[in-house]
Design a protein around this motif. Sequence first.
Motif, PDB file in Angstrom:
ATOM      1  N   ARG A 162     -22.935 -46.766  -8.885  1.00  0.00           N
ATOM      2  CA  ARG A 162     -21.481 -46.695  -9.063  1.00  0.00           C
ATOM      3  C   ARG A 162     -20.877 -45.623  -8.163  1.00  0.00           C
ATOM      4  NH1 ARG A 162     -18.184 -45.398 -14.595  1.00  0.00           N
ATOM      5  NH2 ARG A 162     -19.285 -43.424 -14.303  1.00  0.00           N
ATOM      6  N   ALA A 163     -21.579 -44.505  -8.024  1.00  0.00           N
ATOM      7  CA  ALA A 163     -21.098 -43.444  -7.143  1.00  0.00           C
ATOM      8  C   ALA A 163     -21.096 -43.901  -5.693  1.00  0.00           C
ATOM      9  CB  ALA A 163     -21.965 -42.197  -7.300  1.00  0.00           C
ATOM     10  N   ALA A 164     -22.030 -44.767  -5.334  1.00  0.00           N
ATOM     11  CA  ALA A 164     -22.138 -45.225  -3.947  1.00  0.00           C
ATOM     12  C   ALA A 164     -21.023 -46.191  -3.562  1.00  0.00           C
ATOM     13  CB  ALA A 164     -23.490 -45.892  -3.726  1.00  0.00           C
ATOM     14  N   VAL A 165     -20.417 -46.871  -4.542  1.00  0.00           N
ATOM     15  CA  VAL A 165     -19.416 -47.888  -4.210  1.00  0.00           C
ATOM     16  C   VAL A 165     -18.006 -47.508  -4.652  1.00  0.00           C
ATOM     17  CG1 VAL A 165     -21.145 -49.726  -4.303  1.00  0.00           C
ATOM     18  CG2 VAL A 165     -19.753 -49.236  -6.338  1.00  0.00           C
ATOM     19  N   THR A 166     -17.845 -46.331  -5.258  1.00  0.00           N
ATOM     20  CA  THR A 166     -16.508 -45.921  -5.708  1.00  0.00           C
ATOM     21  C   THR A 166     -16.128 -44.565  -5.125  1.00  0.00           C
ATOM     22  OG1 THR A 166     -17.380 -44.839  -7.707  1.00  0.00           O
ATOM     23  CG2 THR A 166     -16.763 -47.156  -7.888  1.00  0.00           C
ATOM     24  N   VAL A 167     -14.831 -44.284  -5.147  1.00  0.00           N
ATOM     25  CA  VAL A 167     -14.316 -42.995  -4.678  1.00  0.00           C
ATOM     26  C   VAL A 167     -14.733 -41.921  -5.673  1.00  0.00           C
ATOM     27  CG1 VAL A 167     -12.238 -41.678  -4.143  1.00  0.00           C
ATOM     28  CG2 VAL A 167     -12.363 -44.102  -3.553  1.00  0.00           C
ATOM     29  N   GLN A 168     -15.272 -40.819  -5.176  1.00  0.00           N
ATOM     30  CA  GLN A 168     -15.875 -39.825  -6.062  1.00  0.00           C
ATOM     31  C   GLN A 168     -15.155 -38.480  -6.116  1.00  0.00           C
ATOM     32  OE1 GLN A 168     -18.567 -40.380  -8.217  1.00  0.00           O
ATOM     33  NE2 GLN A 168     -17.891 -42.441  -7.627  1.00  0.00           N
ATOM     34  N   HIS A 169     -13.976 -38.352  -5.498  1.00  0.00           N
ATOM     35  CA  HIS A 169     -13.310 -37.045  -5.461  1.00  0.00           C
ATOM     36  C   HIS A 169     -12.025 -37.081  -6.270  1.00  0.00           C
ATOM     37  CE1 HIS A 169     -16.214 -35.988  -2.428  1.00  0.00           C
ATOM     38  NE2 HIS A 169     -15.848 -37.032  -1.710  1.00  0.00           N
ATOM     39  N   PRO A 170     -12.080 -36.629  -7.514  1.00  0.00           N
ATOM     40  CA  PRO A 170     -10.877 -36.671  -8.354  1.00  0.00           C
ATOM     41  C   PRO A 170      -9.806 -35.696  -7.889  1.00  0.00           C
ATOM     42  CG  PRO A 170     -12.640 -35.489  -9.469  1.00  0.00           C
ATOM     43  CD  PRO A 170     -13.245 -36.074  -8.228  1.00  0.00           C
ATOM     44  N   ARG A 171      -8.538 -36.094  -8.064  1.00  0.00           N
ATOM     45  CA  ARG A 171      -7.418 -35.212  -7.773  1.00  0.00           C
ATOM     46  C   ARG A 171      -7.117 -34.362  -9.001  1.00  0.00           C
ATOM     47  NH1 ARG A 171      -4.982 -40.258  -6.267  1.00  0.00           N
ATOM     48  NH2 ARG A 171      -3.645 -40.000  -8.094  1.00  0.00           N
ATOM     49  N   GLU A 172      -6.233 -33.397  -8.832  1.00  0.00           N
ATOM     50  CA  GLU A 172      -5.875 -32.522  -9.939  1.00  0.00           C
ATOM     51  C   GLU A 172      -5.185 -33.283 -11.073  1.00  0.00           C
ATOM     52  OE1 GLU A 172      -3.553 -29.296  -8.566  1.00  0.00           O
ATOM     53  OE2 GLU A 172      -5.169 -28.402  -7.356  1.00  0.00           O
ATOM     54  N   ASP A 173      -4.507 -34.390 -10.736  1.00  0.00           N
ATOM     55  CA  ASP A 173      -3.801 -35.147 -11.773  1.00  0.00           C
ATOM     56  C   ASP A 173      -4.714 -36.138 -12.485  1.00  0.00           C
ATOM     57  OD1 ASP A 173      -4.244 -37.093  -9.911  1.00  0.00           O
ATOM     58  OD2 ASP A 173      -2.146 -37.559  -9.529  1.00  0.00           O
ATOM     59  N   LEU A 198      -8.955 -51.594 -20.259  1.00  0.00           N
ATOM     60  CA  LEU A 198     -10.110 -50.735 -20.036  1.00  0.00           C
ATOM     61  C   LEU A 198     -10.077 -50.152 -18.629  1.00  0.00           C
ATOM     62  CD1 LEU A 198     -12.810 -49.892 -21.465  1.00  0.00           C
ATOM     63  CD2 LEU A 198     -13.895 -51.740 -20.180  1.00  0.00           C
ATOM     64  N   ASP A 199     -10.406 -48.866 -18.513  1.00  0.00           N
ATOM     65  CA  ASP A 199     -10.459 -48.208 -17.213  1.00  0.00           C
ATOM     66  C   ASP A 199     -11.384 -48.988 -16.280  1.00  0.00           C
ATOM     67  OD1 ASP A 199     -10.197 -45.716 -15.456  1.00  0.00           O
ATOM     68  OD2 ASP A 199     -12.366 -45.935 -15.665  1.00  0.00           O
ATOM     69  N   PRO A 200     -10.954 -49.267 -15.034  1.00  0.00           N
ATOM     70  CA  PRO A 200     -11.768 -50.081 -14.113  1.00  0.00           C
ATOM     71  C   PRO A 200     -13.169 -49.524 -13.892  1.00  0.00           C
ATOM     72  CG  PRO A 200      -9.550 -49.883 -13.275  1.00  0.00           C
ATOM     73  CD  PRO A 200      -9.633 -48.952 -14.453  1.00  0.00           C
ATOM     74  N   LEU A 201     -13.297 -48.205 -13.792  1.00  0.00           N
ATOM     75  CA  LEU A 201     -14.624 -47.626 -13.578  1.00  0.00           C
ATOM     76  C   LEU A 201     -15.494 -47.782 -14.820  1.00  0.00           C
ATOM     77  CD1 LEU A 201     -13.749 -44.388 -11.559  1.00  0.00           C
ATOM     78  CD2 LEU A 201     -14.408 -46.650 -10.725  1.00  0.00           C
ATOM     79  N   GLN A 202     -14.888 -47.714 -15.995  1.00  0.00           N
ATOM     80  CA  GLN A 202     -15.641 -47.950 -17.225  1.00  0.00           C
ATOM     81  C   GLN A 202     -16.059 -49.411 -17.314  1.00  0.00           C
ATOM     82  OE1 GLN A 202     -16.692 -45.666 -19.511  1.00  0.00           O
ATOM     83  NE2 GLN A 202     -17.825 -47.346 -20.473  1.00  0.00           N
ATOM     84  N   ALA A 203     -15.203 -50.309 -16.822  1.00  0.00           N
ATOM     85  CA  ALA A 203     -15.527 -51.730 -16.836  1.00  0.00           C
ATOM     86  C   ALA A 203     -16.747 -52.019 -15.962  1.00  0.00           C
ATOM     87  CB  ALA A 203     -14.326 -52.550 -16.352  1.00  0.00           C
ATOM     88  N   ILE A 204     -16.861 -51.318 -14.828  1.00  0.00           N
ATOM     89  CA  ILE A 204     -18.032 -51.482 -13.962  1.00  0.00           C
ATOM     90  C   ILE A 204     -19.282 -51.017 -14.702  1.00  0.00           C
ATOM     91  CG2 ILE A 204     -19.134 -50.728 -11.819  1.00  0.00           C
ATOM     92  CD1 ILE A 204     -16.297 -50.368 -10.656  1.00  0.00           C
ATOM     93  N   ARG A 205     -19.176 -49.890 -15.360  1.00  0.00           N
ATOM     94  CA  ARG A 205     -20.297 -49.351 -16.138  1.00  0.00           C
ATOM     95  C   ARG A 205     -20.717 -50.337 -17.235  1.00  0.00           C
ATOM     96  NH1 ARG A 205     -21.573 -43.714 -17.811  1.00  0.00           N
ATOM     97  NH2 ARG A 205     -22.672 -43.803 -19.804  1.00  0.00           N
ATOM     98  N   ASP A 206     -19.715 -50.885 -17.935  1.00  0.00           N
ATOM     99  CA  ASP A 206     -20.012 -51.816 -19.018  1.00  0.00           C
ATOM    100  C   ASP A 206     -20.660 -53.097 -18.496  1.00  0.00           C
ATOM    101  OD1 ASP A 206     -18.976 -49.985 -20.762  1.00  0.00           O
ATOM    102  OD2 ASP A 206     -17.101 -51.060 -21.132  1.00  0.00           O
TER     103      ASP A 206
END
Length: 238
Positions: free
Chosen positions: A178-189, A75-83
């Motif tokens: 979640r936005a406050a504790v994670t990186v919020q700027h996605p790259r092009e990839d 599971l994607d780590p950011l999705q795991a935080i949400r879950d």
Amino acid sequence: MPKNSARDRLLLAGAQLLEQTEVGDVSTRAICELAGVQAPTLYHHFGSKQRLLDEVVSHGFRDFLATHAAEDASLDPLQAIRDGWDIHVRFGVEHPTFYAYIYARVSTGARCGVVSEVEEMLLKALEPAARQGLLTVTPTVAAAEILAASTGVIMTLITTPETERDPLLSGRVRDAIRAAVTVQHPREDGGRSVTPASAAVALLSVLDDADAVLSDTERALLRDWLGRLLIPKEEVNP
């Protein structure tokens, strides 16, 4: 008869009575009568009624977590935080009496009820995100902030009449934290941009694995330097 049969009956009795009460408390006498034991048996197994009920709540959350936690290890780590957030909030809303019991007995410096189990679940979800450079604070700090915010949401929801509850409240607060504790700027990839803070957290999360390369003194020094990268500028230069 199993040696722990009396203990099991006490736990079942505590859970049943705690779910039935509207005030978040039950008497020692009621628990013992339902379990078919005398009070000394309760004290022998748990030391006090409060410890028995704490174990009831913690055991209830562990069972809930085993039933509802995501089984996909990839599971994607950011999705795991949400879950992790959603599981905690759902448990609180579906078991309001358990939460009433937990927070009716708050005292300075004393952790209560299900807190340790929730923190363990959150840390398990946060550590992969830290290793991938997705966190801007350490997993411990992120878990504390998520726990504080999700607990506030739960208390707000269970003390609001069902017909008046805002169904979007939990999701809005969850995404803000979640936005406050994670990186919020996605790259092009599709990845996330590395920041000094997220890089520091990623290195801190694997620093203990470098014991064959770095000495204890070197790791302590590096940990101190990396920790400074996590201090906001306004706190360093007020």
